[in-house]
Design an enzyme around this catalytic site. Structure first.
Site, mmCIF file in Angstrom:
data_model
loop_
_atom_site.group_PDB
_atom_site.id
_atom_site.type_symbol
_atom_site.label_atom_id
_atom_site.label_comp_id
_atom_site.label_asym_id
_atom_site.label_seq_id
_atom_site.Cartn_x
_atom_site.Cartn_y
_atom_site.Cartn_z
ATOM 1 N N GLU A 1 47.087 -43.354 -8.575
ATOM 2 C CA GLU A 1 46.771 -42.547 -7.384
ATOM 3 C C GLU A 1 48.051 -41.879 -6.873
ATOM 4 O O GLU A 1 49.131 -42.479 -6.928
ATOM 5 C CB GLU A 1 46.242 -43.504 -6.305
ATOM 6 C CG GLU A 1 46.002 -42.885 -4.928
ATOM 7 C CD GLU A 1 45.748 -43.935 -3.849
ATOM 8 O OE1 GLU A 1 46.324 -45.051 -3.947
ATOM 9 O OE2 GLU A 1 44.969 -43.654 -2.933
ATOM 10 N N ASN B 1 42.143 -36.893 -1.280
ATOM 11 C CA ASN B 1 42.909 -37.768 -2.172
ATOM 12 C C ASN B 1 42.152 -37.744 -3.510
ATOM 13 O O ASN B 1 41.081 -38.333 -3.632
ATOM 14 C CB ASN B 1 42.965 -39.177 -1.566
ATOM 15 C CG ASN B 1 43.879 -40.099 -2.338
ATOM 16 O OD1 ASN B 1 44.202 -39.852 -3.493
ATOM 17 N ND2 ASN B 1 44.283 -41.187 -1.693
ATOM 18 N N LYS C 1 38.493 -39.188 -3.366
ATOM 19 C CA LYS C 1 38.348 -40.554 -2.855
ATOM 20 C C LYS C 1 37.355 -40.639 -1.702
ATOM 21 O O LYS C 1 37.506 -39.952 -0.689
ATOM 22 C CB LYS C 1 39.722 -41.065 -2.402
ATOM 23 C CG LYS C 1 39.778 -42.523 -2.002
ATOM 24 C CD LYS C 1 41.250 -42.917 -1.748
ATOM 25 C CE LYS C 1 41.454 -44.363 -1.411
ATOM 26 N NZ LYS C 1 42.913 -44.685 -1.298
ATOM 27 N N GLU D 1 45.645 -42.958 5.814
ATOM 28 C CA GLU D 1 44.797 -42.145 4.927
ATOM 29 C C GLU D 1 43.676 -41.461 5.691
ATOM 30 O O GLU D 1 43.294 -40.334 5.377
ATOM 31 C CB GLU D 1 44.232 -43.003 3.796
ATOM 32 C CG GLU D 1 45.271 -43.340 2.746
ATOM 33 C CD GLU D 1 44.646 -43.940 1.508
ATOM 34 O OE1 GLU D 1 43.825 -43.272 0.874
ATOM 35 O OE2 GLU D 1 44.995 -45.093 1.187
ATOM 36 N N CYS E 1 41.858 -46.453 -5.828
ATOM 37 C CA CYS E 1 42.446 -47.494 -4.969
ATOM 38 C C CYS E 1 41.390 -48.310 -4.232
ATOM 39 O O CYS E 1 40.645 -49.060 -4.839
ATOM 40 C CB CYS E 1 43.452 -46.863 -4.015
ATOM 41 S SG CYS E 1 44.538 -48.074 -3.208
ATOM 42 N N ASN F 1 47.820 -47.346 -4.934
ATOM 43 C CA ASN F 1 49.095 -47.620 -4.258
ATOM 44 C C ASN F 1 48.769 -48.711 -3.256
ATOM 45 O O ASN F 1 48.265 -48.424 -2.166
ATOM 46 C CB ASN F 1 49.593 -46.400 -3.481
ATOM 47 C CG ASN F 1 50.158 -45.281 -4.349
ATOM 48 O OD1 ASN F 1 51.339 -44.969 -4.304
ATOM 49 N ND2 ASN F 1 49.289 -44.648 -5.123
#
Lengths: 306, 306
Positions: free
Chosen positions: A46, A106, A123, A142, A168, A193
């Protein structure tokens, strides 16, 4: 036998000051190692091109947008696409995407072995928070910098293998895996991450965090009879530790390859896609065993309701 | 702190010729051990009163019905309810249920600490097959003898703890856990009779089978931030081996107690229900993080569709 040789290209830390070009040169080195091992697919983490910037609180939109890519490939990443084509290796990697319409996602992309983008994922399960949270040991913004993905969990027939992506935190949600499983997915690719400590619970350290990640990926693979590749960006980034734990998992939920450190590291496995068939036609033959009449809450409500 | 002392009462094999009364006397002995350890809840396996009869192919409905209970409690099981009341222990156990209307279910019940039945569950995910299958090493005829449960995955406030049940194969389906998680479940109880080898794949032996069971239970507990108790009927039954692997799992997905053998064995753990709160309010705060708009396939389709 329908074999893919899959490489998981774990990356060590990327510091705030590292340029895209410096990062891509590391990705090229991993790609060359993968080629030497006969890989035909390589999965990177990611946000592979930059530091995990959502740990930083920013208000200036221009500064924020500096972490995003406006097109893919672009000048910095074109060498990666070119080298992948030369090697005949399909690749998947994550980056922050700024669309022409101004949307922030993302994102991960997937190419075929000729370097053409054949799949994109944005994402869906964004963790963290929107505003600065003084109660946390560090920020995880995020929900501030990204919108939830608008593409769902699609799968892509990439040269005879049905592939899907997630990113993730998505891996912790069984819905992620099931939506792809219900399309017959054979390989789920994901990068992450993941901080080595929980920002809201200092007692939750590395071993617990590694366990939760592996638990989620192995369960998702087993319960959907799919291969899975989970790839970390790891090590101490901007002073904050990220865990490693990159794994390749078979359709029985067993780890067949894993990294040992927290730096740039390539692991590979020979993966026979036909091995998905046993689970998909016996214990997890969905058509025969699922009882959707009892699953209503899963789509009719978001939060907890008594 | 909102503590329950939970006992998992693994049972060794029950042979075809064993009477209900003989089995109940073993269950009473386990209950006494649980009382001595301070338990206020004891969970027994699936089909706790009889051998795992779905391994036998039968055509005579009267013979089949002989494995079923027409009321609960009944003469054979009343001593169990009475002893549980004396000890002030809530119990849960599985049995084959024949309703007044003639329906056949694979059922579990739950009592309060006064021996009153406060919850019932009927197995939703029936594994196996309907007709005799000569290709298998042994039969698994649950789909022949039982109808799929018609009660869904309800949860029950049992003296301040929100409890849910599932049975055996249900534990492998993340939908099972999620439907209860979406009600805020704090403790999921399940029993199982799981053969130590896969009847359709002799290479899948005990260690793999134990791994899959534990993987499913720990993932379900973690991803829904709930306590879980998974209880085996184990050992060599009618000449066929069943695995053990009884576990108590915390809301972080870690095993806190496990059996060591394949016989009658009581394990216990002090379980603070408040420990569910961290997961339920952070990483698995469903209201904040779930994206039901992308989960549609989970309820709109049963089998795989491209």
């Amino acid at each position: 036998m329908r074999e893919r040789v899959i490489g998981a290209a774990q990356m060590g830390p990327i510091q705030k000051s590292d340029s895209r070009e410096a990062v891509v040169s590391r990705m090229l080195a991993l790609l060359d190692r993968a080629a030497a091992q006969g890989c035909d697919l390589v999965v990177y983490p990611e946000l592979a091109l930059t530091t995990f910037f959502p740990r930083w609180y920013m208000e200036d939109q221009a500064e924020i947008d500096g972490w995003f890519e406006r097109e893919m490939p672009n000048a910095a990443t074109r060498p990666l696409f070119d080298r992948a084509r030369e090697h005949g290796i399909a690749i998947s990697f994550g980056y922050a995407e700024l669309t022409p319409e101004g949307h922030h996602f993302n994102t991960s992309i997937l190419t075929d072995r000729q370097g053409n983008i054949v799949g994109k994922y944005r994402k869906v399960h964004l963790p963290g928070h929107v505003e600065y949270d003084a109660a946390r040991d560090f920020q995880h913004l995020e929900k501030r910098y990204f919108e939830p993905g608008d593409l769902g969990f699609e799968t892509f027939d990439n040269e005879g293998t049905l592939m899907g992506m997630c990113i993730c935190n998505d891996r912790r949600w069984p819905e992620t895996w099931r939506v792809m499983g219900l399309q017959g997915v054979e390989l789920v690719m994901l990068g992450y991450n993941t901080p080595s400590v929980n920002s809201q619970n200092r007692g939750e350290g590395l071993s617990k965090r590694l366990y939760h990640s592996e638990l989620s990926v192995t369960a998702g693979a087993y319960q959907n009879a799919t291969w899975a590749v989970a790839v970390a960006k790891a090590g101490v980034e901007d002073g904050f530790p990220l865990m490693g734990g990159t794994i390749i998992v078979d359709p029985d939920g067993f780890v067949v390859a894993r990294t040992t450190g927290e730096g740039d590291e390539l692991i590979a496995a020979h993966c026979d896609m036909e091995r998905c068939q046993f689970g998909k036609t016996t214990i997890f033959d969905f058509a025969r065993h699922r009882r959707v009449e009892h699953y209503g809450r899963i789509t009719s409500q978001t939060g907890v309701e008594r």
